[in-house]
Design an enzyme around this catalytic site. Structure first.
Site, PDB file in Angstrom:
ATOM      1  N   PRO A 143      66.568 -47.401  84.490  1.00 26.79           N
ATOM      2  CA  PRO A 143      67.975 -47.631  84.053  1.00 26.79           C
ATOM      3  C   PRO A 143      68.901 -46.511  83.921  1.00 26.79           C
ATOM      4  O   PRO A 143      69.835 -46.265  84.228  1.00 26.79           O
ATOM      5  CB  PRO A 143      67.888 -48.484  82.865  1.00 26.79           C
ATOM      6  CG  PRO A 143      66.460 -49.156  83.212  1.00 26.79           C
ATOM      7  CD  PRO A 143      65.696 -48.104  83.661  1.00 26.79           C
ATOM      8  N   THR A 175      60.925 -50.489  95.764  1.00 30.12           N
ATOM      9  CA  THR A 175      60.681 -51.022  97.167  1.00 30.12           C
ATOM     10  C   THR A 175      59.077 -51.346  97.020  1.00 30.12           C
ATOM     11  O   THR A 175      58.203 -50.548  97.151  1.00 30.12           O
ATOM     12  CB  THR A 175      60.758 -50.180  98.148  1.00 30.12           C
ATOM     13  OG1 THR A 175      62.458 -49.831  98.313  1.00 30.12           O
ATOM     14  CG2 THR A 175      60.607 -50.839  99.602  1.00 30.12           C
ATOM     15  N   ARG A 273      62.794 -38.197 103.191  1.00 30.40           N
ATOM     16  CA  ARG A 273      63.989 -38.439 103.754  1.00 30.40           C
ATOM     17  C   ARG A 273      64.092 -38.240 105.195  1.00 30.40           C
ATOM     18  O   ARG A 273      64.855 -39.176 105.746  1.00 30.40           O
ATOM     19  CB  ARG A 273      64.796 -36.945 102.891  1.00 30.40           C
ATOM     20  CG  ARG A 273      64.973 -37.333 101.553  1.00 30.40           C
ATOM     21  CD  ARG A 273      65.661 -35.927 100.802  1.00 30.40           C
ATOM     22  NE  ARG A 273      65.611 -36.564  99.565  1.00 30.40           N
ATOM     23  CZ  ARG A 273      65.887 -35.943  98.317  1.00 30.40           C
ATOM     24  NH1 ARG A 273      65.739 -34.756  98.474  1.00 30.40           N
ATOM     25  NH2 ARG A 273      66.350 -36.600  97.056  1.00 30.40           N
ATOM     26  N   LEU A 371      84.073 -55.103 118.204  1.00 30.43           N
ATOM     27  CA  LEU A 371      83.361 -56.391 118.641  1.00 30.43           C
ATOM     28  C   LEU A 371      84.312 -57.585 118.222  1.00 30.43           C
ATOM     29  O   LEU A 371      84.108 -58.763 118.607  1.00 30.43           O
ATOM     30  CB  LEU A 371      82.054 -56.871 118.596  1.00 30.43           C
ATOM     31  CG  LEU A 371      81.055 -55.778 119.170  1.00 30.43           C
ATOM     32  CD1 LEU A 371      79.727 -56.067 119.002  1.00 30.43           C
ATOM     33  CD2 LEU A 371      81.358 -55.687 120.767  1.00 30.43           C
ATOM     34  N   GLU A 396      66.374 -42.620  98.210  1.00 29.88           N
ATOM     35  CA  GLU A 396      65.797 -41.279  98.550  1.00 29.88           C
ATOM     36  C   GLU A 396      66.834 -40.389  98.410  1.00 29.88           C
ATOM     37  O   GLU A 396      66.977 -39.304  99.036  1.00 29.88           O
ATOM     38  CB  GLU A 396      65.294 -41.084 100.039  1.00 29.88           C
ATOM     39  CG  GLU A 396      63.843 -42.099 100.149  1.00 29.88           C
ATOM     40  CD  GLU A 396      62.858 -41.688  99.234  1.00 29.88           C
ATOM     41  OE1 GLU A 396      62.498 -42.466  98.519  1.00 29.88           O
ATOM     42  OE2 GLU A 396      62.359 -40.377  99.395  1.00 29.88           O
ATOM     43  N   GLY A 397      67.578 -40.453  97.430  1.00 32.53           N
ATOM     44  CA  GLY A 397      68.778 -39.392  97.078  1.00 32.53           C
ATOM     45  C   GLY A 397      70.113 -40.012  97.735  1.00 32.53           C
ATOM     46  O   GLY A 397      70.095 -40.191  99.065  1.00 32.53           O
TER      47      GLY A 397
HETATM   48  C1  LIG Z   1      67.397 -51.312  97.814  1.00 34.51           C
HETATM   49  C2  LIG Z   1      67.061 -50.174  97.091  1.00 34.51           C
HETATM   50  C3  LIG Z   1      65.562 -49.852  97.106  1.00 34.51           C
HETATM   51  C4  LIG Z   1      65.105 -48.752  96.288  1.00 34.51           C
HETATM   52  N1  LIG Z   1      63.861 -48.080  96.492  1.00 34.51           N
HETATM   53  C5  LIG Z   1      63.355 -47.469  95.328  1.00 34.51           C
HETATM   54  C6  LIG Z   1      61.888 -47.121  95.290  1.00 34.51           C
HETATM   55  O1  LIG Z   1      61.003 -47.766  96.039  1.00 34.51           O
HETATM   56  N2  LIG Z   1      61.557 -46.250  94.346  1.00 34.51           N
HETATM   57  C7  LIG Z   1      62.405 -45.785  93.463  1.00 34.51           C
HETATM   58  O2  LIG Z   1      62.263 -44.979  92.667  1.00 34.51           O
HETATM   59  N3  LIG Z   1      63.726 -45.900  93.476  1.00 34.51           N
HETATM   60  C8  LIG Z   1      64.299 -46.804  94.468  1.00 34.51           C
HETATM   61  N4  LIG Z   1      65.687 -47.000  94.728  1.00 34.51           N
HETATM   62  C9  LIG Z   1      66.524 -46.576  93.594  1.00 34.51           C
HETATM   63  C10 LIG Z   1      67.643 -45.521  94.304  1.00 34.51           C
HETATM   64  O3  LIG Z   1      66.854 -44.331  94.855  1.00 34.51           O
HETATM   65  C11 LIG Z   1      68.608 -44.753  93.494  1.00 34.51           C
HETATM   66  O4  LIG Z   1      69.286 -46.093  93.212  1.00 34.51           O
HETATM   67  C12 LIG Z   1      69.395 -43.875  93.929  1.00 34.51           C
HETATM   68  O5  LIG Z   1      68.584 -42.651  93.809  1.00 34.51           O
HETATM   69  C13 LIG Z   1      70.607 -43.428  93.137  1.00 34.51           C
HETATM   70  O6  LIG Z   1      70.328 -43.292  91.682  1.00 34.51           O
HETATM   71  P1  LIG Z   1      70.895 -44.171  90.606  1.00 34.51           P
HETATM   72  O7  LIG Z   1      70.582 -45.640  90.821  1.00 34.51           O
HETATM   73  O8  LIG Z   1      70.585 -43.590  89.304  1.00 34.51           O
HETATM   74  O9  LIG Z   1      72.661 -44.093  90.840  1.00 34.51           O
HETATM   75  P2  LIG Z   1      73.572 -42.985  90.184  1.00 34.51           P
HETATM   76  O10 LIG Z   1      72.944 -41.786  89.955  1.00 34.51           O
HETATM   77  O11 LIG Z   1      73.916 -43.684  88.554  1.00 34.51           O
HETATM   78  O12 LIG Z   1      74.650 -42.853  91.233  1.00 34.51           O
HETATM   79  C14 LIG Z   1      75.960 -43.630  91.182  1.00 34.51           C
HETATM   80  C15 LIG Z   1      76.847 -42.891  92.120  1.00 34.51           C
HETATM   81  O13 LIG Z   1      76.929 -41.486  91.294  1.00 34.51           O
HETATM   82  C16 LIG Z   1      76.883 -40.610  92.411  1.00 34.51           C
HETATM   83  N5  LIG Z   1      76.359 -39.219  91.560  1.00 34.51           N
HETATM   84  C17 LIG Z   1      75.436 -39.195  90.679  1.00 34.51           C
HETATM   85  N6  LIG Z   1      75.283 -37.859  90.435  1.00 34.51           N
HETATM   86  C18 LIG Z   1      76.020 -37.144  91.116  1.00 34.51           C
HETATM   87  C19 LIG Z   1      76.478 -35.850  91.059  1.00 34.51           C
HETATM   88  N7  LIG Z   1      75.676 -34.818  90.393  1.00 34.51           N
HETATM   89  N8  LIG Z   1      77.516 -35.244  91.976  1.00 34.51           N
HETATM   90  C20 LIG Z   1      77.948 -36.161  92.540  1.00 34.51           C
HETATM   91  N9  LIG Z   1      77.748 -37.854  92.666  1.00 34.51           N
HETATM   92  C21 LIG Z   1      76.919 -37.970  92.053  1.00 34.51           C
HETATM   93  C22 LIG Z   1      75.859 -41.011  93.259  1.00 34.51           C
HETATM   94  O14 LIG Z   1      75.693 -40.331  94.540  1.00 34.51           O
HETATM   95  C23 LIG Z   1      76.590 -42.603  93.443  1.00 34.51           C
HETATM   96  O15 LIG Z   1      77.258 -42.507  94.209  1.00 34.51           O
HETATM   97  C24 LIG Z   1      66.128 -48.289  95.505  1.00 34.51           C
HETATM   98  C25 LIG Z   1      67.428 -48.480  95.479  1.00 34.51           C
HETATM   99  C26 LIG Z   1      67.867 -49.723  96.119  1.00 34.51           C
HETATM  100  C27 LIG Z   1      69.141 -50.293  96.209  1.00 34.51           C
END
Ligand SMILES: Cc1cc2nc3c(=O)[nH]c(=O)nc-3n(C[C@H](O)[C@H](O)[C@H](O)COP(=O)(O)OP(=O)(O)OC[C@H]3O[C@@H](n4cnc5c(N)ncnc54)[C@H](O)[C@@H]3O)c2cc1C
Length: 419
Positions: A143, A175, A273, A371, A396-397
């Site tokens: 979280p 995932t 990636r 389309l 994956e970032g």
């Molecule tokens: C369908 C799905 C499958 C997934 N599968 C996996 C999995 O198998 N294993 C796993 O570990 N995770 C998984 N994830 C998690 C996913 O990798 C993360 O949600 C993702 O890396 C973004 O991290 P966050 O959720 O903390 O978002 P946040 O970091 O809170 O991002 C919110 C926004 O802020 C931006 N942001 C954050 N920091 C910066 C910065 N320094 N500069 C500019 N912009 C920034 C982000 O780009 C984004 O637009 C999955 C997510 C989804 C939705």
């Protein structure tokens, strides 16, 4: 010199993947989109014998050779990486959500291959060489920690009396976590800290297997796209993991001052990636080919000999879609071919991931736009591809994080200097 030529053996395997994509994945694409959380059994049953045989041979090789620690040393390029990437592209052209349900060790396997011991690989990967379908997964996101991986709060404490690791915390958006822990004898590689004050130096990964006490899959996400793919939350409440299930050394900081635990995670991203980029490119090609075919039925075909200013705006859009697809795909192949040749690809992996996520999002939106109303209906798959595409910009970032990595690398800034 680095060549993009595809060896004949891989071309033949790709033809088989294309048959699976056309005759199974596309046939059930809409059904599983509308029946979220149902298992795509047709695809899984088709793939499992192939995957099982692959891992039976992998386990046999591991038993015979070396100590199995770290990536295998080889002479010449490793074409298995190129093969994998081309397969991912083709299967995602079929259906990206079903591709994510492929019964295999997936990201968990990549982490295990990167830093696992021979005993761990034989024990865990060996399971994939027998019996019923199984899944692997990797749980890093929490979280309060996704982009900021160093902020992980799940803890791992060694109980010296029982020689077990005790894990506490919550992982989200994992995932295949449900398939790995609740629906098969798979495994999840879980990232936790053995010392929260040590930042990234304290981060370690652990193999968590089904029926571990204190481990509960708590939530299945409802999603915009890739709806057939299993995405879950996992809670660790004094979960007990055998001591031998730690990947790499339990030391907080290595003697040379490096932090191998976190480096292991980064090494996994170098491979994963480009894989995400390839999946994005599969969706992108599907949308592009479909749009091109539908427009051709209306007599709209790009004449490449015409100057751009003499083209209609639809022709120009189609040309732009093709150009963006091609440039993202070439970037992806570059990062993969570097890896196949044993060369560093961290910069290229982030470049292709950022570009592919952006490209597939734009191209699929353009497909729906060009389309018209039919592109927006559920009769065609274009609206689904548009929804499936977006995840490639997130996991994956995110695009922003991968762009930051590229900027830091090119400009020579550290993590602290450019945030
Ligand atoms: C369908 C799905 C499958 C997934 N599968 C996996 C999995 O198998 N294993 C796993 O570990 N995770 C998984 N994830 C998690 C996913 O990798 C993360 O949600 C993702 O890396 C973004 O991290 P966050 O959720 O903390 O978002 P946040 O970091 O809170 O991002 C919110 C926004 O802020 C931006 N942001 C954050 N920091 C910066 C910065 N320094 N500069 C500019 N912009 C920034 C982000 O780009 C984004 O637009 C999955 C997510 C989804 C939705």
């Amino acid at each position: 010199m680095i060549s993009f030529e595809i060896p004949e053996k891989i071309s033949n395997e790709l033809q088989m993947a294309k048959m699976v994509a056309e005759s199974i994945m596309r046939q059930y694409s809409r059904y599983y989109d509308e029946h979220e959380h149902e298992r795509p059994v047709e695809y899984i049953n088709m793939m499992w014998p192939v995957m099982r045989e692959q891992y039976r041979r992998r386990a046999e090789k591991l038993q015979q050779n070396g100590n199995g620690s770290g990536p295998a040393k080889r002479e010449g390029p490793d074409f298995s990486i190129l093969r994998l990437i081309l397969m991912i592209e083709m299967l995602s052209w079929g259906d990206a959500g079903q591709y994510l349900c492929t019964p295999d060790p997936a990201l968990g396997g990549a982490a295990l291959e990167a830093v696992g011991t021979k005993e761990q690989k034989v024990r865990i990967l060996g399971k994939f060489g027998q019996g019923d379908p199984k899944w692997g997964a990797m749980a890093m996101t929490e979280p309060g920690a996704g982009s900021d991986t160093g902020n992980i709060r799940t803890t791992a404490v060694l109980d010296s009396e029982t020689n077990e690791w005790i894990l506490n915390g919550e992982k989200i958006f994992c995932t295949n976590g449900g398939l790995a822990l609740d629906e098969s004898d798979g495994f999840v590689v879980v990232w936790a800290t053995v010392d929260p004050s040590a930042g990234r130096g304290g981060m370690k990964s652990f193999i968590v297997e089904p029926n571990s006490p204190g481990v509960t899959v708590t939530k299945k996400e409802h999603k915009l796209g890739i709806r057939v793919s299993d995405t879950v939350a996992i809670v660790f409440d004094n979960a007990r993991i055998p001591h031998d299930n730690i990947l790499g050394s339990p030391e907080v900081v290595n003697r040379d001052g490096s932090t191998k635990g976190f480096k292991g995670a980064m090494a996994t991203f170098d491979a994963s990636r480009p894989a995400v980029a390839a999946s994005a490119m599969g969706i992108c090609r599907a949308a592009l080919e479909f749009t091109r075919a539908k427009l051709a039925e209306e007599g709209i075909v790009v004449d490449y000999t015409k100057p751009k200013h003499q083209m209609t705006s639809v022709e120009r859009d189609l040309l732009e879609m093709e150009a963006r697809h091609k440039s993202a795909w070439l970037l992806t192949l570059r990062s993969v071919v570097l890896m196949a040749h044993g060369q560093p690809n961290r910069l290229e992996a982030s470049m292709c991931k950022a570009r592919a996520g952006e490209t597939v999002t734009w191209v699929t939106q353009k497909a729906v736009e060009l389309l018209g109303p039919m592109g927006y209906t559920r009769e065609w798959l274009t609206e689904k591809w548009m929804r499936d595409a977006k995840i490639n910009d997130i996991y994956e970032g995110t695009k922003q994080i991968n762009t930051l990595i590229v900027a830091r690398s090119i400009l020579g800034y550290s993590r602290r200097e450019l945030k």
